[in-house]
Write a protein that holds these residues in place. Structure first.
Motif, PDB file in Angstrom:
ATOM      1  N   ASP A 353       0.691   5.064  -1.231  1.00 47.88           N
ATOM      2  CA  ASP A 353      -0.436   4.385  -0.978  1.00 47.88           C
ATOM      3  C   ASP A 353      -0.614   3.117  -1.883  1.00 47.88           C
ATOM      4  O   ASP A 353      -0.214   3.065  -2.806  1.00 47.88           O
ATOM      5  N   GLY A 354      -1.305   2.124  -1.229  1.00 47.63           N
ATOM      6  CA  GLY A 354      -1.419   0.714  -2.054  1.00 47.63           C
ATOM      7  C   GLY A 354      -1.666  -0.433  -0.969  1.00 47.63           C
ATOM      8  O   GLY A 354      -1.439  -0.173   0.195  1.00 47.63           O
ATOM      9  N   ALA A 355      -2.026  -1.471  -1.616  1.00 49.00           N
ATOM     10  CA  ALA A 355      -1.703  -2.745  -0.775  1.00 49.00           C
ATOM     11  C   ALA A 355      -0.443  -2.836  -0.310  1.00 49.00           C
ATOM     12  O   ALA A 355       0.559  -2.676  -0.861  1.00 49.00           O
ATOM     13  N   GLY A 356      -0.508  -3.701   0.851  1.00 50.86           N
ATOM     14  CA  GLY A 356       0.874  -3.922   1.487  1.00 50.86           C
ATOM     15  C   GLY A 356       1.622  -5.064   0.891  1.00 50.86           C
ATOM     16  O   GLY A 356       1.026  -5.960  -0.121  1.00 50.86           O
ATOM     17  N   LEU A 357       2.889  -5.217   1.199  1.00 46.07           N
ATOM     18  CA  LEU A 357       3.619  -6.278   0.710  1.00 46.07           C
ATOM     19  C   LEU A 357       2.809  -7.830   1.063  1.00 46.07           C
ATOM     20  O   LEU A 357       2.250  -7.925   2.219  1.00 46.07           O
ATOM     21  N   HIS A 358       3.088  -8.553   0.166  1.00 46.69           N
ATOM     22  CA  HIS A 358       2.722 -10.060   0.362  1.00 46.69           C
ATOM     23  C   HIS A 358       1.032  -9.949   0.365  1.00 46.69           C
ATOM     24  O   HIS A 358       0.348 -11.254   0.665  1.00 46.69           O
ATOM     25  N   HIS A 359       0.385  -8.911  -0.476  1.00 47.13           N
ATOM     26  CA  HIS A 359      -0.954  -8.930  -0.458  1.00 47.13           C
ATOM     27  C   HIS A 359      -1.204  -9.355  -1.958  1.00 47.13           C
ATOM     28  O   HIS A 359      -0.587  -9.012  -3.071  1.00 47.13           O
ATOM     29  N   PRO A 360      -2.265 -10.078  -2.406  1.00 44.21           N
ATOM     30  CA  PRO A 360      -2.586 -10.596  -3.597  1.00 44.21           C
ATOM     31  C   PRO A 360      -2.981  -9.360  -4.727  1.00 44.21           C
ATOM     32  O   PRO A 360      -2.961  -9.575  -5.750  1.00 44.21           O
TER      33      PRO A 360
END
Length: 391
Positions: A353-360
């Protein structure tokens, strides 16, 4: 076999390498700090050769095995994205407006981990070419390295790569034989009209209405010109026109992306776009120019090499944590250029889990680095075994 024990031993070192790389993100081909750090680590590990300056800042390192044999290639990308980081991490980017938001710092770390292990053990025949590539995000660094003679210069016979996958089980692998990711093209449409007062549109040739007509008509390519079972995406992602509420502007601009797998579909889209732009321009009394830019080709895995890579992944992650027929997706990847030249496979490695690709707020999960490094190492040992060590 789970994660290679020796690679697990220097997991902390790998975390340190990755987090340092995360602080110094660089873009495109202009990655001198990143390349220098990679070259320094490789020389520390005692690889046999370090070739720098390929595609400007790309590196190929050679490790000789313990017996004669062919050369296998392993590739990692190392460029970043023009994104302002918002993670708040102590190892966040120190380069304003630049960020490792796609995990290329992690990809490089996994290959460095494999490099260290392979240079220590040399438990394989032939050679391994460790390919560290710039400009994956934009510029097609893989294609430039191929144009610079990568495959022939180093006599590479097969080639493999990994990409992290947020949202998928940590340490699990997935891939598919044949087409895996789409070809990516882009379009730009420049509309020239005659501006004027917003209250007197009859005195104008409105480029805004023409731009809207073109954008809407482009979607009919997908719904009315393309066979429904042939994958195609056309997305208009930008429309720019005007400055205030009571002025019809002189110009408008459209931009977007096209994703295909079949070159015949790609050619059809280009032809239909040209016809639509010309026809819509005529109907609205404006002029319009289409710029169609051909980008990365489709990423096509060799079926035999993909089956082999999936088997290696099962050695590392466990049989129930590898999906070898995951299907294809509409993202794009310039590793496609290397797969056009040599058989090989591209796999995804789940990072939880975590922020997706290309996300700040994205950050690579350091826990999966030993998994990826073990995969790379085992690919070499299984593909080019020493006599008497075949699995």
């Amino acid at each position: 076999m789970p994660v290679v024990n020796r690679i697990a031993d220097y997991a902390a070192d790998m975390t340190a390498w990755r987090r340092h790389l995360h602080t110094i993100p660089e873009l495109g081909f202009d990655c001198p700090k990143t390349a220098a750090y990679i070259a320094e680590r490789l020389r520390e590990f005692g690889v046999d050769e370090v070739h720098e300056g390929i595609a400007q800042t790309g590196i190929v390192a050679i490790v000789q095995g313990s017996a004669p044999g062919p050369t296998i290639g392993l590739r990692a990308d190392f460029d970043a994205l023009p994104i302002t980081e918002a993670t708040g991490l102590e190892y966040a980017s120190t380069h304003d407006g630049k960020m490792h938001a796609c995990g290329h710092d992690g990809h490089t770390t996994m290959l460095l981990g494999a490099a260290r292990y392979l240079a220590e053990t040399r438990n394989f025949a032939g050679r391994v070419a460790l390919i560290f590539q710039p400009a994956e995000e934009e510029g097609g660094g893989a294609g430039v390295m191929v144009q610079d003679g990568l495959m022939d210069r180093f006599d590479i016979g097969q080639v493999y790569a990994l990409h992290n996958a947020p949202g998928f089980d940590e340490g699990a692998f997935y891939t598919t034989p044949g087409p895996l990711m789409a070809a990516v093209d882009s379009f730009h449409v420049h509309v020239q009209g005659v501006g004027g007062h917003g209250a007197m549109p009859h005195d104008t040739r409105d480029p805004v209405m023409a731009a809207c007509g073109i954008a809407t008509a482009f979607q009919t390519i997908v719904s009315r010109n393309n066979y429904a079972l042939d994958d195609l995406v056309i997305s208009v992602t930008q429309i720019h026109a005007g400055t205030v509420n009571n002025v019809i502007p002189d110009t408008a601009y459209l931009n977007g992306t096209i994703r295909t797998f079949d070159p015949k579909v790609q050619a059809m889209v280009k032809e239909r776009m040209a016809a639509i732009v010309a026809g819509q321009a005529a109907s609205y009394g404006v002029t319009a120019e289409l710029e169609y830019e051909t980008g990365y080709p489709a990423t096509v895995n060799d079926p035999d090499k993909t089956a082999f890579a999936a088997e290696v992944a099962r050695d590392v992650a466990g049989a129930g944590r590898v999906v070898a027929e995951a299907g294809r997706e509409m993202g794009a990847e310039d590793f496609a250029y290397m797969l056009q030249e040599r058989p090989g496979a591209y796999l995804f490695l789940g990072q939880g889990d975590g922020a997706g690709l290309h996300h700040p707020k994205y950050d690579f999960n350091d826990e999966i680095a030993p998994v990826g490094a073990s995969f790379f190492a085992r690919v070499v040992e299984r593909a080019q075994p020493l006599a008497g060590t075949e699995a």
